[in-house]
Design a protein around this motif. Sequence first.
Motif, mmCIF file in Angstrom:
data_model
loop_
_atom_site.group_PDB
_atom_site.id
_atom_site.type_symbol
_atom_site.label_atom_id
_atom_site.label_comp_id
_atom_site.label_asym_id
_atom_site.label_seq_id
_atom_site.Cartn_x
_atom_site.Cartn_y
_atom_site.Cartn_z
ATOM 1 N N LYS A 96 1.679 6.184 28.917
ATOM 2 C CA LYS A 96 2.290 6.524 30.164
ATOM 3 C C LYS A 96 2.844 7.850 29.596
ATOM 4 O O LYS A 96 3.211 8.155 28.037
ATOM 5 C CB LYS A 96 3.286 5.993 30.949
ATOM 6 C CG LYS A 96 4.050 6.603 31.770
ATOM 7 C CD LYS A 96 5.123 5.038 32.182
ATOM 8 C CE LYS A 96 5.421 5.542 33.928
ATOM 9 N NZ LYS A 96 6.304 4.484 34.682
ATOM 10 N N ILE A 97 3.082 8.737 30.677
ATOM 11 C CA ILE A 97 3.676 10.413 30.642
ATOM 12 C C ILE A 97 4.559 10.573 31.607
ATOM 13 O O ILE A 97 4.901 10.146 32.410
ATOM 14 C CB ILE A 97 2.133 11.668 30.146
ATOM 15 C CG1 ILE A 97 1.570 10.970 31.605
ATOM 16 C CG2 ILE A 97 1.474 10.746 29.188
ATOM 17 C CD1 ILE A 97 0.961 12.557 31.405
ATOM 18 N N SER A 98 5.225 11.339 31.650
ATOM 19 C CA SER A 98 6.633 11.875 31.904
ATOM 20 C C SER A 98 5.424 13.440 33.263
ATOM 21 O O SER A 98 4.934 14.160 32.461
ATOM 22 C CB SER A 98 7.602 13.003 31.201
ATOM 23 O OG SER A 98 7.777 13.750 32.445
ATOM 24 N N PRO A 99 5.476 13.008 33.837
ATOM 25 C CA PRO A 99 5.140 13.696 34.880
ATOM 26 C C PRO A 99 4.850 15.733 34.882
ATOM 27 O O PRO A 99 4.823 16.379 34.714
ATOM 28 C CB PRO A 99 5.644 13.359 36.696
ATOM 29 C CG PRO A 99 5.781 11.960 36.565
ATOM 30 C CD PRO A 99 6.562 11.936 35.274
ATOM 31 N N GLY A 111 2.742 16.111 32.689
ATOM 32 C CA GLY A 111 0.702 15.794 32.460
ATOM 33 C C GLY A 111 0.090 17.354 32.623
ATOM 34 O O GLY A 111 -1.110 16.665 31.997
ATOM 35 N N ASN A 170 -2.729 5.240 37.443
ATOM 36 C CA ASN A 170 -2.134 6.938 37.586
ATOM 37 C C ASN A 170 -2.010 7.826 37.896
ATOM 38 O O ASN A 170 -1.936 8.310 36.479
ATOM 39 C CB ASN A 170 -0.380 6.397 38.177
ATOM 40 C CG ASN A 170 0.366 7.363 39.828
ATOM 41 O OD1 ASN A 170 0.226 8.720 39.453
ATOM 42 N ND2 ASN A 170 0.783 6.830 40.400
ATOM 43 N N LYS A 193 -0.508 10.945 38.007
ATOM 44 C CA LYS A 193 0.472 11.446 37.235
ATOM 45 C C LYS A 193 1.243 11.389 36.712
ATOM 46 O O LYS A 193 2.241 11.966 36.018
ATOM 47 C CB LYS A 193 1.089 11.466 38.707
ATOM 48 C CG LYS A 193 0.925 12.495 39.832
ATOM 49 C CD LYS A 193 1.798 11.830 41.005
ATOM 50 C CE LYS A 193 1.278 13.031 42.625
ATOM 51 N NZ LYS A 193 2.187 13.129 43.753
ATOM 52 N N THR A 194 1.096 9.724 36.233
ATOM 53 C CA THR A 194 1.623 9.199 34.917
ATOM 54 C C THR A 194 1.624 8.555 34.467
ATOM 55 O O THR A 194 1.453 8.040 32.774
ATOM 56 C CB THR A 194 2.680 8.103 35.788
ATOM 57 O OG1 THR A 194 1.959 7.001 36.575
ATOM 58 C CG2 THR A 194 3.744 8.783 36.754
ATOM 59 N N TRP A 195 0.099 8.846 33.530
ATOM 60 C CA TRP A 195 -1.021 7.901 32.593
ATOM 61 C C TRP A 195 -1.582 9.288 32.295
ATOM 62 O O TRP A 195 -2.408 10.246 33.201
ATOM 63 C CB TRP A 195 -1.729 7.082 33.309
ATOM 64 C CG TRP A 195 -0.427 5.812 33.360
ATOM 65 C CD1 TRP A 195 0.470 5.111 34.013
ATOM 66 C CD2 TRP A 195 0.244 4.399 32.180
ATOM 67 N NE1 TRP A 195 0.689 4.756 33.886
ATOM 68 C CE2 TRP A 195 0.917 4.030 33.062
ATOM 69 C CE3 TRP A 195 -0.813 4.666 31.257
ATOM 70 C CZ2 TRP A 195 1.670 2.992 32.082
ATOM 71 C CZ3 TRP A 195 0.012 3.263 30.829
ATOM 72 C CH2 TRP A 195 0.714 2.429 31.058
ATOM 73 N N SER A 222 5.332 7.027 24.980
ATOM 74 C CA SER A 222 4.580 5.552 26.040
ATOM 75 C C SER A 222 5.826 3.941 26.228
ATOM 76 O O SER A 222 5.930 4.047 27.484
ATOM 77 C CB SER A 222 3.462 5.255 26.529
ATOM 78 O OG SER A 222 2.505 4.578 26.976
ATOM 79 N N LEU A 278 8.738 5.619 28.166
ATOM 80 C CA LEU A 278 9.188 5.436 29.715
ATOM 81 C C LEU A 278 8.783 3.928 29.928
ATOM 82 O O LEU A 278 9.364 3.446 31.154
ATOM 83 C CB LEU A 278 7.975 6.087 29.126
ATOM 84 C CG LEU A 278 7.873 7.339 29.128
ATOM 85 C CD1 LEU A 278 6.915 8.467 29.705
ATOM 86 C CD2 LEU A 278 8.831 7.596 30.026
ATOM 87 N N THR A 279 7.877 3.334 29.079
ATOM 88 C CA THR A 279 8.154 1.804 29.496
ATOM 89 C C THR A 279 8.934 0.210 29.269
ATOM 90 O O THR A 279 8.171 -0.341 29.874
ATOM 91 C CB THR A 279 6.809 1.255 29.447
ATOM 92 O OG1 THR A 279 6.141 1.104 28.095
ATOM 93 C CG2 THR A 279 5.163 2.238 30.265
#
Length: 228
Positions: free
Chosen positions: A175-178, A181, A197, A199-201, A222, A225-226
């Motif tokens: 997971k990333i911050s949009p 990206g 997704n 935008k977020t992965w 990641s 963020l989770t």
Amino acid sequence: MIPIEETVFSRKRWIESKMLAYGFHKANKTYILEKPFLDGDFKTVLSVTPKGQVTGKVIDSMTQDEYYQLRQETATGPYVNRVRSAYRSLLTDIADSCCSDVLFASSQANRLTQAILDHFQVKPDFPWEHSARYQSYGAFRHRSNRKWFALIMNVTRDVLNKDGNTSPIDILNVKISPAQGEELRKTPGIYPAYHMNHKTWISVVLDETLADEKIGELINTSYQLTTT
């Protein structure tokens, strides 16, 4: 057609002492094995690199030519199937005698798995272990909320590059911050997330394109963020 060698050795780690005991010899940095099979009608010449990459040739003992029918999907007669079966049995015996099992196909995936265990005390689980297609997919979860922060999958390169390349590759979804990206997806080895997704992965190829340290930073992000 995926090479037989890849299907047999994809989740194996070679053990040098066992290789030498089995009959491999070392030429420069490569390990070589020549071994007859099918009552001596054929022999294999197997090469293993220091990184564990395996290539094999099957030689017809009568003609001394490589038996190319083994690799042709259209070759389906009883004789070629018998040769394939005997070759696979030989490779399986070599794997059982010379290798240990690992969780994932690539060395980088297994190194990162160990790094995640060391840093977060988390081992992967395999949610689809009863599925023939997805059984090797390993999810790394928070122990508190059970959310994924990383997912390792073995896919064909075509799912990322859309180029028809069916060779298998391990990838890591994180997971990333949009806001990150667009920049991240410009990095060689990083793609829009497969099956998640965009935008977020992201998906990261685990073929040494990116250093473990860089991927480790992405895993740490990641994880943060989770957490909730």
